[in-house]
Scaffold this motif. Sequence first.
Motif, PDB file in Angstrom:
ATOM      1  N   ILE A  60       0.839  -1.203   0.000  1.00 40.62           N
ATOM      2  CA  ILE A  60       0.000   0.000   0.000  1.00 40.62           C
ATOM      3  C   ILE A  60       0.871   1.249   0.000  1.00 40.62           C
ATOM      4  CG2 ILE A  60      -1.594   1.363   1.423  1.00 40.62           C
ATOM      5  CD1 ILE A  60      -2.937  -1.277   2.227  1.00 40.62           C
ATOM      6  N   LEU A  61       1.913   1.265   0.831  1.00 43.26           N
ATOM      7  CA  LEU A  61       2.828   2.406   0.867  1.00 43.26           C
ATOM      8  C   LEU A  61       3.453   2.642  -0.498  1.00 43.26           C
ATOM      9  CD1 LEU A  61       4.447   4.573   2.424  1.00 43.26           C
ATOM     10  CD2 LEU A  61       6.132   2.773   2.928  1.00 43.26           C
ATOM     11  N   MET A  62       3.905   1.568  -1.116  1.00 43.55           N
ATOM     12  CA  MET A  62       4.535   1.662  -2.434  1.00 43.55           C
ATOM     13  C   MET A  62       3.557   2.248  -3.455  1.00 43.55           C
ATOM     14  SD  MET A  62       6.568  -1.383  -4.405  1.00 43.55           S
ATOM     15  CE  MET A  62       5.160  -2.481  -4.477  1.00 43.55           C
ATOM     16  N   ASN A  63       2.321   1.766  -3.467  1.00 48.35           N
ATOM     17  CA  ASN A  63       1.330   2.239  -4.434  1.00 48.35           C
ATOM     18  C   ASN A  63       0.866   3.667  -4.145  1.00 48.35           C
ATOM     19  OD1 ASN A  63       1.368  -0.098  -5.953  1.00 48.35           O
ATOM     20  ND2 ASN A  63      -0.277  -1.068  -4.796  1.00 48.35           N
ATOM     21  N   TYR A 100      -6.812  10.032 -10.514  1.00 48.79           N
ATOM     22  CA  TYR A 100      -5.677   9.637  -9.667  1.00 48.79           C
ATOM     23  C   TYR A 100      -6.030   9.810  -8.191  1.00 48.79           C
ATOM     24  CZ  TYR A 100      -2.608   9.566 -13.788  1.00 48.79           C
ATOM     25  OH  TYR A 100      -2.022   9.285 -14.999  1.00 48.79           O
ATOM     26  N   ILE A 101      -6.755  10.878  -7.858  1.00 52.76           N
ATOM     27  CA  ILE A 101      -7.153  11.123  -6.474  1.00 52.76           C
ATOM     28  C   ILE A 101      -8.116  10.027  -5.998  1.00 52.76           C
ATOM     29  CG2 ILE A 101      -8.478  12.678  -4.977  1.00 52.76           C
ATOM     30  CD1 ILE A 101      -7.227  15.011  -6.535  1.00 52.76           C
ATOM     31  N   LYS A 102      -9.043   9.630  -6.880  1.00 45.24           N
ATOM     32  CA  LYS A 102      -9.949   8.523  -6.539  1.00 45.24           C
ATOM     33  C   LYS A 102      -9.154   7.244  -6.297  1.00 45.24           C
ATOM     34  CE  LYS A 102     -14.018  10.172  -9.087  1.00 45.24           C
ATOM     35  NZ  LYS A 102     -14.897   9.905 -10.259  1.00 45.24           N
ATOM     36  N   SER A 103      -8.161   7.000  -7.147  1.00 51.87           N
ATOM     37  CA  SER A 103      -7.314   5.816  -6.995  1.00 51.87           C
ATOM     38  C   SER A 103      -6.560   5.869  -5.670  1.00 51.87           C
ATOM     39  CB  SER A 103      -6.335   5.726  -8.161  1.00 51.87           C
ATOM     40  OG  SER A 103      -5.471   4.617  -8.017  1.00 51.87           O
ATOM     41  N   ILE A 105      -5.733   3.867  -0.064  1.00 50.15           N
ATOM     42  CA  ILE A 105      -5.594   4.137   1.371  1.00 50.15           C
ATOM     43  C   ILE A 105      -6.743   3.518   2.170  1.00 50.15           C
ATOM     44  CG2 ILE A 105      -6.829   6.330   1.781  1.00 50.15           C
ATOM     45  CD1 ILE A 105      -4.053   7.297   2.964  1.00 50.15           C
ATOM     46  N   ASN A 106      -7.911   3.396   1.546  1.00 49.34           N
ATOM     47  CA  ASN A 106      -9.047   2.775   2.238  1.00 49.34           C
ATOM     48  C   ASN A 106      -8.890   1.269   2.405  1.00 49.34           C
ATOM     49  OD1 ASN A 106     -10.377   5.213   2.570  1.00 49.34           O
ATOM     50  ND2 ASN A 106     -11.576   5.004   0.681  1.00 49.34           N
ATOM     51  N   SER A 107      -7.951   0.669   1.660  1.00 48.36           N
ATOM     52  CA  SER A 107      -7.710  -0.773   1.793  1.00 48.36           C
ATOM     53  C   SER A 107      -6.783  -1.088   2.960  1.00 48.36           C
ATOM     54  CB  SER A 107      -7.113  -1.333   0.495  1.00 48.36           C
ATOM     55  OG  SER A 107      -5.817  -0.809   0.258  1.00 48.36           O
ATOM     56  N   SER A 108      -6.249  -0.057   3.597  1.00 48.24           N
ATOM     57  CA  SER A 108      -5.348  -0.260   4.738  1.00 48.24           C
ATOM     58  C   SER A 108      -6.103  -0.766   5.952  1.00 48.24           C
ATOM     59  CB  SER A 108      -4.619   1.055   5.077  1.00 48.24           C
ATOM     60  OG  SER A 108      -3.952   0.940   6.308  1.00 48.24           O
ATOM     61  N   GLU A 109      -5.421  -1.559   6.762  1.00 53.25           N
ATOM     62  CA  GLU A 109      -6.007  -2.073   7.982  1.00 53.25           C
ATOM     63  C   GLU A 109      -5.764  -1.147   9.169  1.00 53.25           C
ATOM     64  OE1 GLU A 109      -7.908  -4.748   8.161  1.00 53.25           O
ATOM     65  OE2 GLU A 109      -7.671  -5.001   5.996  1.00 53.25           O
ATOM     66  N   PHE A 110      -4.937  -0.115   8.997  1.00 53.25           N
ATOM     67  CA  PHE A 110      -4.582   0.750  10.130  1.00 53.25           C
ATOM     68  C   PHE A 110      -5.807   1.395  10.760  1.00 53.25           C
ATOM     69  CE2 PHE A 110      -0.145   1.511   8.170  1.00 53.25           C
ATOM     70  CZ  PHE A 110       0.350   0.410   8.849  1.00 53.25           C
ATOM     71  N   GLU A 111      -6.752   1.865   9.937  1.00 51.42           N
ATOM     72  CA  GLU A 111      -7.906   2.556  10.469  1.00 51.42           C
ATOM     73  C   GLU A 111      -8.826   1.632  11.268  1.00 51.42           C
ATOM     74  OE1 GLU A 111      -8.317   5.785  10.384  1.00 51.42           O
ATOM     75  OE2 GLU A 111      -6.416   5.943   9.338  1.00 51.42           O
ATOM     76  N   ASN A 112      -8.691   0.317  11.049  1.00 54.12           N
ATOM     77  CA  ASN A 112      -9.573  -0.643  11.733  1.00 54.12           C
ATOM     78  C   ASN A 112      -8.947  -1.205  13.002  1.00 54.12           C
ATOM     79  OD1 ASN A 112     -11.460  -0.409   9.611  1.00 54.12           O
ATOM     80  ND2 ASN A 112     -10.292  -1.888   8.397  1.00 54.12           N
TER      81      ASN A 112
END
Length: 339
Positions: free
Chosen positions: A299-302, A323-326, A331-338
Amino acid sequence: MKKTVFVIMPFVQANNRDQDELTKFFTDHIKDPIENSRDLDGKYVVNRSSDDFLILDNILLDLANADLVICDLSGVTANANVIFELGIRLSVSHKPVILIRENLDSNKSMFDVHGLHAFHYKMSSTKDLERFLIKKISEYDDDSSKYSSPVLKILNHEAAFWMQLPIRKASAFLGGISSAADANLRAFTKAINIFLRKNEVHDFLVDDPATVYKPIESLSENVKALNCLESFSYNISSIPSLDSYLSSVYLLGLIEESIERKFRTYAMHYSLHFNKGNSGFFWDRRFDEIHAYAKETLILMNLCRTTIKILRSKQGSEERNEYIKSFDGIINSSEFENM
């Protein structure tokens, strides 16, 4: 957060209007109609400059950052400050500019601003001006890519030339973070592959080190693999350039504030969760830690690669919006927020 309209206009005198009349004109026929328009749904806040010839830092920032600029060229000859501020805006941003001018016989002819049309209004019919402004703002609100600065377009610049060097530096910096993340994933993939092979976990197959989290995920129901991974020892490599970013914040002023804030927050989460000696504190199982490291590093790389694309795209363009939508999807696929 509301969008901003910045108005460049005479402050003291324009044709027969004095300072009080100009202030009333700004409030009654530009600011209030735009801010209270049903068509614009209260999305805009409107401010203006003063007639001080000292172009202070905040004026420069307003000119550069406003989502839209309205420039009133009224006067027998256009006000020098107005022309100066208009020139600054056209040289620093591709975001829309709307030109207006009071229609009087006493006005002297002005030079043409190539590609820009000035709406001539009459004080006896200000409703026409209000309708025109709301209509133009609505059009740009729907598709701001319809507008391009004639100055930057001729110079063939996607961004103002004074921003190009910091954009290149920020892009190179993000590229370095992405390359380090990619190298870390490759080293991690090799280590876990060797470990599992030695422990005869044969259903672990890696096609691409960047997506190593997927075969790791597939082991979640494999009791033998889970037990085996509890003894997997791996020293996570830090990314010094990521820590350097957090102390310098290279993206400030170069990209949408919301994107910069999200990237900075993610970088802080990543640095905290995978800093040497910290990683084991955040997960109940070794498997979860291993899986999270593989996924979040991708995720960081992308995020870095997508942010570079945003930096290099034209402000307000459909390409930039995609690009902003992407970026938001990544970032929404990250587990940090959960957690």
